[in-house]
Design a protein around this motif. Sequence first.
Motif, PDB file in Angstrom:
ATOM      1  N   ASN A   1       0.829  -1.216   0.000  1.00 55.55           N
ATOM      2  CA  ASN A   1       0.000   0.000   0.000  1.00 55.55           C
ATOM      3  C   ASN A   1       0.860   1.261   0.000  1.00 55.55           C
TER       4      ASN A   1
ATOM      5  N   ARG B   1       1.932   1.782  -3.523  1.00 56.70           N
ATOM      6  CA  ARG B   1       0.792   2.268  -4.319  1.00 56.70           C
ATOM      7  C   ARG B   1       0.529   3.752  -4.063  1.00 56.70           C
TER       8      ARG B   1
ATOM      9  N   TYR C   1       0.785   6.795  -6.725  1.00 56.46           N
ATOM     10  CA  TYR C   1      -0.426   7.580  -6.940  1.00 56.46           C
ATOM     11  C   TYR C   1      -0.155   9.074  -6.730  1.00 56.46           C
TER      12      TYR C   1
END
Length: 159
Positions: free
Chosen positions: A140, A143, A147
């Motif tokens: 995460n 990610r 992002y």
Amino acid sequence: MTNEELDQLVRDYEGLFRRVLQRCGIFPGQETYEDDLQELRLLFFLRAQKYPSRGFFEMENKLTLLFRFLLWRLVDIKRRKMIETYGNGEELFLYLAKEEGLYEEVELLDQLNDFYLQLSQKDREKCQALLSDETLSRQNRSRYRNYFSKHFKSFFKNL
């Protein structure tokens, strides 16, 4: 206006003086804070003294006008003091070179704040989790970084 009315007016606008100082980067605890605060009070007092009553003063001097007036007067006073202290020569340029780095840092922090404010609530939560949540999984975390990297680049292209 009587002296008592002027004193009360100065006390009522004390918050404005502190906001002007804050805008100039002068905070409580700094060595010039009290002197600059007193300078703003004096400027305000001299401006208000010309009016026959508080009503006339407030009618002709809106809060934003007073803020700008005091801000630019304080900036001018600071410039004069800086020139008196460092002269007009090489010493002044050396001082300004040091100060410029601080202004660039403040500008960058301001831009980062603008970036954060334009995020949606969900994205803000992701950003906070990325910065402070130690239990966030590596996957995460990766990610979120990817992002925000894309959003960050597009945001700064638009500036």
